[in-house]
Design a protein around this motif. Structure first.
Motif, PDB file in Angstrom:
ATOM      1  N   THR A 170     -53.496   7.544-134.864  1.00 40.49           N
ATOM      2  CA  THR A 170     -53.718   6.261-134.188  1.00 40.49           C
ATOM      3  C   THR A 170     -52.586   5.294-134.500  1.00 40.49           C
ATOM      4  OG1 THR A 170     -54.991   5.269-135.996  1.00 40.49           O
ATOM      5  CG2 THR A 170     -56.221   6.570-134.366  1.00 40.49           C
ATOM      6  N   GLN A 173     -57.801   0.853-134.256  1.00 40.04           N
ATOM      7  CA  GLN A 173     -57.962   2.074-133.465  1.00 40.04           C
ATOM      8  C   GLN A 173     -58.500   3.221-134.319  1.00 40.04           C
ATOM      9  OE1 GLN A 173     -54.535   4.387-131.578  1.00 40.04           O
ATOM     10  NE2 GLN A 173     -55.260   3.166-129.833  1.00 40.04           N
ATOM     11  N   ASP A 202     -62.181   2.656-134.814  1.00 41.78           N
ATOM     12  CA  ASP A 202     -62.903   3.042-133.597  1.00 41.78           C
ATOM     13  C   ASP A 202     -62.982   4.560-133.456  1.00 41.78           C
ATOM     14  OD1 ASP A 202     -63.374   0.421-132.883  1.00 41.78           O
ATOM     15  OD2 ASP A 202     -61.643   0.275-131.541  1.00 41.78           O
ATOM     16  N   HIS A 241     -58.123   6.452-124.638  1.00 40.83           N
ATOM     17  CA  HIS A 241     -57.110   6.559-125.695  1.00 40.83           C
ATOM     18  C   HIS A 241     -56.360   7.882-125.550  1.00 40.83           C
ATOM     19  CE1 HIS A 241     -59.817   3.480-127.537  1.00 40.83           C
ATOM     20  NE2 HIS A 241     -58.677   2.994-127.973  1.00 40.83           N
TER      21      HIS A 241
END
Length: 360
Positions: free
Chosen positions: A134, A139, A142, A161
């Protein structure tokens, strides 16, 4: 572009809350995954082997490379832990990211972590992929939330993503032998007037092949076979940041261009011929703690993922050592079971870790 823009961090709003959320999420995750047994790491819990090594800083380095640990030629004793990333501790034939955690000993100078500032250790944390999965802490938080959530949560996350999917696809691979893999830090570290990333490049004469019908722990067996026959060598190299925009500090999901800044050798890692597959050495490796913040200030970790590691690694390490009723200590040499330094009572560490992890 001036050097003042190099090695510069930029902390986004809300990062502190994200780090604490991530820490608590990962602690809950290892509790779920380790019911009825010892408490293991949240990542890289399956160890292929903990081995003795020598880390020799090269003589005659260019002035810009003579920083901190690399300021003069010297050989350090080291422990190196090789591992799979997956928390499932499944068969080695599964595609996965592999880890190489290096702990040097006999390194003088105060260290960054207050409770270990007098420890004589320096760690380097490397994995078998050039780019982190990430771009930042939010991020990654998440991602963990999605991976530990429902199918719908996974669909919602990965549906928007695409770079995370690409990085995961590129990093999840099969390997024949942990001693024959190239490893990367992915995250940057302070290095004089700039920043650097690290890599360990194996010197391979006779590369192994993945067995046709691999056993569950064939990577450990490959290490046992090779180190019973010969030593293993790695070149330890650095890549200096030369452009703050093209080589970002805050996005380890983006590899730095080798054409813009070639890798440069600063040390040799020599893993000696040895037997390492004893129960005692396995237990010793299980109880060792590795962190990029076990470091001299000259090599301070940079970027959001590393800032998160400072909290998360301390929390998880303290929690599992407390749970497993073992002291949290730093080694001083190759002997197993020797007197150690830099220790703190687990209960005291645990109180501090919980305070960090629950702050809102």
């Amino acid at each position: 572009m001036t050097n003042r823009t190099l090695a510069t961090e930029s902390i986004p709003p809300g990062e502190t809350d994200r780090i604490h959320d991530l820490a608590m999420r990962l602690q809950a995750k290892i509790i779920r995954e380790n019911q009825g047994g010892i408490m293991r790491r949240d990542a890289h819990p399956k160890m292929h082997g903990l081995v003795r090594a020598e880390f020799t800083v090269e003589p005659g380095l260019a002035p810009e490379l003579q920083i901190g640990l690399f300021s003069r030629p010297q050989t350090y004793q080291a422990w190196i832990r090789f591992s799979n990333q997956s928390p499932s501790r499944g068969p080695d034939s599964e595609r996965d990211i592999r880890g190489m955690a290096i702990k040097l000993m006999g390194v003088p100078g105060e260290k960054l972590l207050e409770r270990q500032k007098n420890a004589l250790t320096q760690d380097f944390i490397l994995i078998s992929t050039e780019a982190f999965v990430t771009r930042d802490v939010a991020q990654f938080d998440d991602l963990i939330k999605a991976m530990t959530g429902s199918l719908w949560a996974k669909i919602c996350f990965f549906g928007v993503h695409w770079r995370v999917i690409r990085n995961l696809f590129r990093s999840m691979r099969k390997f024949a032998n942990p001693l024959q893999i190239r490893y990367f830090s992915t995250t940057p570290y302070l290095f004089g007037a700039t920043a650097a990333k690290y890599s360990a490049i194996p010197r391979i004469d006779r590369p192994d092949a993945v067995p046709a019908n691999p056993a569950s722990d064939y990577l450990r067996s490959a290490m046992v076979t090779q180190l019973g026959r010969e030593e293993a060598l790695f070149d330890f190299v650095v890549q200096l940041q030369t452009d703050a925009q093209a080589m970002p500090i805050e996005d380890p999901g983006r590899a730095w261009s080798e054409a813009a800044s070639p890798w440069r050798k600063v040390a040799t890692i020599r893993i000696l011929r040895q037997e390492f597959d004893s129960d005692e050495q396995r237990a010793f490796g299980e109880n060792l703690s590795f962190s990029p913040w076990h470091s001299l200030p000259a090599h301070r970790p940079l970027g959001g993922i590393n800032r998160a590691r400072r909290v998360v690694y301390d929390l998880i390490s303290a929690f599992r050592h407390e749970y497993n009723h073992v002291p949290l200590q730093e080694p001083t040499g190759w002997e197993i079971g020797q007197p150690q330094v830099g220790s703190t009572e687990p209960s005291a560490i645990m109180r501090n870790a919980v305070m960090l992890g629950t702050k809102k």
